[in-house]
Design a protein around this motif. Sequence first.
Motif, PDB file in Angstrom:
ATOM      1  N   ARG A 124       0.819  -1.218   0.000  1.00  0.00           N
ATOM      2  CA  ARG A 124       0.000   0.000   0.000  1.00  0.00           C
ATOM      3  C   ARG A 124       0.841   1.252   0.000  1.00  0.00           C
ATOM      4  O   ARG A 124       1.927   1.294   0.558  1.00  0.00           O
ATOM      5  N   LYS A 125       0.279   2.258  -0.662  1.00  0.00           N
ATOM      6  CA  LYS A 125       0.903   3.565  -0.703  1.00  0.00           C
ATOM      7  C   LYS A 125       0.744   4.211   0.665  1.00  0.00           C
ATOM      8  O   LYS A 125      -0.336   4.148   1.266  1.00  0.00           O
ATOM      9  N   LEU A 126       1.815   4.825   1.173  1.00  0.00           N
ATOM     10  CA  LEU A 126       1.771   5.473   2.474  1.00  0.00           C
ATOM     11  C   LEU A 126       1.443   6.954   2.314  1.00  0.00           C
ATOM     12  O   LEU A 126       1.889   7.593   1.371  1.00  0.00           O
ATOM     13  N   VAL A 127       0.664   7.460   3.234  1.00  0.00           N
ATOM     14  CA  VAL A 127       0.327   8.874   3.266  1.00  0.00           C
ATOM     15  C   VAL A 127       1.206   9.516   4.334  1.00  0.00           C
ATOM     16  O   VAL A 127       1.180   9.098   5.495  1.00  0.00           O
ATOM     17  N   ASN A 128       2.014  10.471   3.934  1.00  0.00           N
ATOM     18  CA  ASN A 128       2.961  11.141   4.840  1.00  0.00           C
ATOM     19  C   ASN A 128       3.896  10.155   5.532  1.00  0.00           C
ATOM     20  O   ASN A 128       4.332  10.389   6.654  1.00  0.00           O
TER      21      ASN A 128
END
Length: 147
Positions: A124-128
Amino acid sequence: MRSGELMMVALLACSVPASACDAPLITIADYVHGAENGRLVFVGSVGSPVSQKAGGVVIEDVTVRVRRVFGKSNLPPTLPVLNRITGGMNPCGTRDFSASAGDQWLIFGQRDAGRVYPDLQLSRKLVNGHIDQSLLRQITPSLPSGK
């Protein structure tokens, strides 16, 4: 062309029943503890894409700079990660990781012949740059629940 690339092109070019495309269920623990089987979990920053064309199929890798490794995998500073496959006949549907330069990802993957094949369900793409706490507890079970 390396044998792994030939095999990938052959798999993409032949007609395969849908059941043959079903990946075996691999758990988060399998990835964290699977270094001897080429399984790995890491956080990385996505760099530029590199494409190769083989037999009408375009295979795009992204270079990922390894930032943090979970489990016992010993990884180099950068790794090629399969980003997308286009063209030809892909019997298993879309193989699109959809990582873009500058993104930070938590990648669960299988390393084979120097390339990482990401698990499209778990990665998954990480946010911040933040990993969800419940997921972090699963990939680092030794952390106290309050950290």
